[in-house]
Design a protein around this motif. Structure first.
Motif, PDB file in Angstrom:
ATOM      1  N   ILE A 327      -7.555  16.317  11.600  1.00  0.00           N
ATOM      2  CA  ILE A 327      -7.138  16.966  11.118  1.00  0.00           C
ATOM      3  C   ILE A 327      -5.387  15.676  11.174  1.00  0.00           C
ATOM      4  N   THR A 328      -4.512  15.130  12.098  1.00  0.00           N
ATOM      5  CA  THR A 328      -3.279  14.156  12.847  1.00  0.00           C
ATOM      6  C   THR A 328      -4.244  12.930  12.376  1.00  0.00           C
ATOM      7  N   GLY A 329      -5.247  12.389  12.689  1.00  0.00           N
ATOM      8  CA  GLY A 329      -5.151  10.998  11.735  1.00  0.00           C
ATOM      9  C   GLY A 329      -5.108  11.386  10.038  1.00  0.00           C
ATOM     10  N   LEU A 330      -6.136  12.236   9.739  1.00  0.00           N
ATOM     11  CA  LEU A 330      -6.507  11.325   8.422  1.00  0.00           C
ATOM     12  C   LEU A 330      -4.928  12.615   8.145  1.00  0.00           C
ATOM     13  N   GLY A 331      -3.517  12.563   8.644  1.00  0.00           N
ATOM     14  CA  GLY A 331      -2.691  13.055   8.185  1.00  0.00           C
ATOM     15  C   GLY A 331      -1.757  11.933   8.039  1.00  0.00           C
ATOM     16  N   PHE A 332      -1.693  11.380   8.758  1.00  0.00           N
ATOM     17  CA  PHE A 332      -0.961   9.914   9.328  1.00  0.00           C
ATOM     18  C   PHE A 332      -1.309   8.634   8.207  1.00  0.00           C
ATOM     19  N   LEU A 333      -2.498   9.042   8.079  1.00  0.00           N
ATOM     20  CA  LEU A 333      -3.671   8.135   6.187  1.00  0.00           C
ATOM     21  C   LEU A 333      -2.854   8.812   5.313  1.00  0.00           C
ATOM     22  N   SER A 334      -3.024   9.917   5.490  1.00  0.00           N
ATOM     23  CA  SER A 334      -2.336  10.515   4.138  1.00  0.00           C
ATOM     24  C   SER A 334      -1.397  10.190   3.620  1.00  0.00           C
ATOM     25  N   VAL A 335       0.096  10.357   5.027  1.00  0.00           N
ATOM     26  CA  VAL A 335       1.097   9.968   4.381  1.00  0.00           C
ATOM     27  C   VAL A 335       1.703   8.294   4.284  1.00  0.00           C
ATOM     28  N   ALA A 336       0.797   7.361   4.960  1.00  0.00           N
ATOM     29  CA  ALA A 336       0.786   6.186   4.422  1.00  0.00           C
ATOM     30  C   ALA A 336       0.224   6.069   3.205  1.00  0.00           C
ATOM     31  N   GLY A 337      -0.362   6.644   3.173  1.00  0.00           N
ATOM     32  CA  GLY A 337      -1.178   6.585   1.368  1.00  0.00           C
ATOM     33  C   GLY A 337      -0.644   6.768   0.690  1.00  0.00           C
ATOM     34  N   TRP A 338       0.527   7.817   0.439  1.00  0.00           N
ATOM     35  CA  TRP A 338       0.966   8.925  -0.335  1.00  0.00           C
ATOM     36  C   TRP A 338       2.519   7.184  -0.219  1.00  0.00           C
ATOM     37  N   ARG A 339       3.141   6.810   0.583  1.00  0.00           N
ATOM     38  CA  ARG A 339       4.166   6.113   0.739  1.00  0.00           C
ATOM     39  C   ARG A 339       3.170   4.763  -0.245  1.00  0.00           C
ATOM     40  N   VAL A 340       2.514   3.742  -0.106  1.00  0.00           N
ATOM     41  CA  VAL A 340       1.817   3.475  -0.969  1.00  0.00           C
ATOM     42  C   VAL A 340       1.923   3.927  -1.947  1.00  0.00           C
ATOM     43  N   GLY A 341       0.914   5.075  -2.702  1.00  0.00           N
ATOM     44  CA  GLY A 341       0.669   5.892  -4.173  1.00  0.00           C
ATOM     45  C   GLY A 341       2.307   5.779  -4.701  1.00  0.00           C
ATOM     46  N   SER A 342       3.339   6.714  -4.116  1.00  0.00           N
ATOM     47  CA  SER A 342       4.834   6.340  -5.073  1.00  0.00           C
ATOM     48  C   SER A 342       5.051   5.147  -5.344  1.00  0.00           C
ATOM     49  N   ARG A 343       5.157   4.273  -4.144  1.00  0.00           N
ATOM     50  CA  ARG A 343       5.725   3.054  -4.823  1.00  0.00           C
ATOM     51  C   ARG A 343       4.706   2.234  -6.658  1.00  0.00           C
ATOM     52  N   ARG A 344       3.111   2.822  -6.336  1.00  0.00           N
ATOM     53  CA  ARG A 344       2.101   2.531  -7.508  1.00  0.00           C
ATOM     54  C   ARG A 344       2.596   2.615  -8.650  1.00  0.00           C
ATOM     55  N   ASN A 345       3.158   4.569  -8.488  1.00  0.00           N
ATOM     56  CA  ASN A 345       3.296   5.303  -9.394  1.00  0.00           C
ATOM     57  C   ASN A 345       4.967   4.849  -9.746  1.00  0.00           C
ATOM     58  N   GLU A 346       5.967   4.742  -9.260  1.00  0.00           N
ATOM     59  CA  GLU A 346       6.888   4.713  -9.763  1.00  0.00           C
ATOM     60  C   GLU A 346       6.404   3.342 -10.627  1.00  0.00           C
ATOM     61  N   MET A 347       6.063   2.058 -10.216  1.00  0.00           N
ATOM     62  CA  MET A 347       5.711   0.835 -10.942  1.00  0.00           C
ATOM     63  C   MET A 347       4.690   1.210 -12.432  1.00  0.00           C
ATOM     64  N   ARG A 348       4.036   1.763 -12.068  1.00  0.00           N
ATOM     65  CA  ARG A 348       2.835   2.571 -13.303  1.00  0.00           C
ATOM     66  C   ARG A 348       4.345   3.074 -13.993  1.00  0.00           C
ATOM     67  N   ARG A 349       5.100   4.044 -13.835  1.00  0.00           N
ATOM     68  CA  ARG A 349       6.465   4.767 -14.719  1.00  0.00           C
ATOM     69  C   ARG A 349       7.250   4.050 -15.593  1.00  0.00           C
ATOM     70  N   GLN A 350       7.704   2.759 -14.204  1.00  0.00           N
ATOM     71  CA  GLN A 350       8.169   1.505 -15.108  1.00  0.00           C
ATOM     72  C   GLN A 350       7.827   1.377 -16.053  1.00  0.00           C
ATOM     73  N   SER A 351       6.644   0.569 -16.086  1.00  0.00           N
ATOM     74  CA  SER A 351       6.072  -0.304 -16.738  1.00  0.00           C
ATOM     75  C   SER A 351       4.902   0.736 -18.151  1.00  0.00           C
ATOM     76  N   THR A 352       4.821   1.889 -18.575  1.00  0.00           N
ATOM     77  CA  THR A 352       5.110   2.871 -19.235  1.00  0.00           C
ATOM     78  C   THR A 352       6.277   3.321 -20.325  1.00  0.00           C
ATOM     79  N   ALA A 353       7.696   3.463 -19.661  1.00  0.00           N
ATOM     80  CA  ALA A 353       8.895   3.287 -19.883  1.00  0.00           C
ATOM     81  C   ALA A 353       9.947   2.180 -21.052  1.00  0.00           C
ATOM     82  N   SER A 354       9.051   0.788 -19.974  1.00  0.00           N
ATOM     83  CA  SER A 354       9.190  -0.408 -20.909  1.00  0.00           C
ATOM     84  C   SER A 354       8.635  -0.571 -21.974  1.00  0.00           C
ATOM     85  N   ASP A 355       6.835   0.525 -22.311  1.00  0.00           N
ATOM     86  CA  ASP A 355       6.464  -0.514 -23.207  1.00  0.00           C
ATOM     87  C   ASP A 355       6.789   1.105 -24.738  1.00  0.00           C
TER      88      ASP A 355
END
Length: 360
Positions: A327-355
């Motif tokens: 639980i602890t290990g997958l939790g750390f990986l989920s938090v790290a993955g959340w950070r990466v995913g939030s950056r990609r999702n923000e870039m996707r939203r900005q690209s969609t908005a510009s299109d």
């Protein structure tokens, strides 16, 4: 020339990922002592943390079907959580590789022709792969396509409920092949959606975030907890009223010894927050809401262990530490993955908005 260090904000996801990998490796290394108990502990971590992307996917599709203020509050966090589906799929690999040591039906003679086909390692792996492939395809259509078709969310939600019920039966209920419950899949789905909603609320109410309708988030969490209470109690009530000995024995194992105390703890950690959320002064306070969401997550972690370990574990001295590490290990990986995913999702939203901008 002196080397410029990266900001701490860019370093901590890597540190979290490294810590998560080490903890997950430690959880799997407990197989040295007992493969069955180590996999039982890993299954607890898998069921718990896979609830975040699975429950978030269901919530995102519901937001597309039922638009409103909750969409504006949780849509971004829900989309980021859905991006953790690949991590959940990878976390399922140790279970698929060692299912013959964990599930009693894998080495036993089938009691019926249907079980001889359904309860086999190959079909188990096939259903798990089908679930993640279908979930990934639905997530891709919802998040990556510029304009997903209007039928994606309703059809995808129906498919998710059906396939998630199969996964609930495979991963958890089949640990005791004699136990049967037609509502078990919906019960597991209520756990997944409640756990995902609690995580999304915590992410939405991070310090510095501006949130106008905090009370709506509290009302959503209260609704999820009441829905969970309904599905969990109705299953318990129906099984005990029928007095079917194989099903009753499933509850009896979870009502003896340490697990009886766990039952009370689960009730307090779930129904306690639900009771407090009835009051506007609590429901509309962001600090209270974050604290109650964390308490709900603690209850879900205990509930996952309560569901898995009484049937899957032979030695709690190995399975419980393995579950904590997983639980602890997958939790750390989920938090790290959340950070990466939030950056990609923000870039996707900005690209969609510009299109979508119309040129002057």
């Amino acid at each position: 020339m002196p080397r410029h260090r990266k900001p701490i904000a860019e370093q901590w996801p890597r540190h979290f990922a490294l810590a998560g990998i080490c903890l997950c490796a430690a959880a799997l290394l407990t197989m040295i002592f007992s493969k069955q108990d180590a996999l039982a502990g890993w299954l607890v971590g898998l069921v718990f943390w896979s609830s975040l992307p699975i429950g978030a996917l269901a919530l995102v599709m519901m937001m597309r079907i039922i638009p409103g203020a909750w969409n504006d509050l949780l849509a971004v966090q829900g989309e980021v959580a859905v991006l953790l589906l690949p991590l959940a799929a990878c976390a399922a690999l140790p279970i698929l590789a060692g299912l013959t040591a964990l599930y009693p039906w894998s080495g036993a003679d089938a009691a019926s022709a249907f079980r001889a086909i359904y309860l086999t390692p190959l079909s188990f792996i096939g259903r798990t792969a089908l679930f993640f492939l279908t979930s990934g395809a639905v997530a891709f259509l919802l998040l990556r396509m510029p304009r997903p078709a209007i039928f994606v969310a309703p059809v995808g939600l129906i498919a998710l409920v059906l396939l998630d019920s199969l996964i609930a039966v495979d991963w958890v209920m089949s640990l005791d092949p004699a136990f049967h419950s037609s509502g078990f899949g919906l019960y597991i789905l209520s756990i997944q959606m409640t756990m995902a909603l609690a995580c999304l609320i915590i992410a939405r109410l991070m310090p510095g975030a501006e949130v106008e309708r905090v009370g709506l988030l509290g009302a959503l969490l209260l609704t999820a907890l009441l829905l969970w209470a309904y599905f969990s109690f109705m299953q318990y009530f129906i099984i005990w009223s029928d007095n079917l000995s194989p099903n009753v024995a499933w509850y009896q194992r979870r009502g003896a010894g340490l697990w009886s105390l766990t039952e009370y703890a689960i009730g307090v950690l779930q129904l306690g927050p639900a009771f407090l959320l009835l009051f506007p002064i609590t429901r509309q306070n962001r600090r209270w809401l974050v604290a109650l969401s964390m308490i709900v997550l603690m209850g879900k972690a205990l509930e996952t262990a309560w569901l898995v370990l009484p049937d899957a574990s032979g030695d709690a001295r190995i399975s419980i530490p393995a579950a904590i590490l997983a639980i602890t290990g997958l939790g750390f990986l989920s938090v790290a993955g959340w950070r990466v995913g939030s950056r990609r999702n923000e870039m996707r939203r900005q690209s969609t908005a510009s299109d979508r901008q119309v040129p002057a």
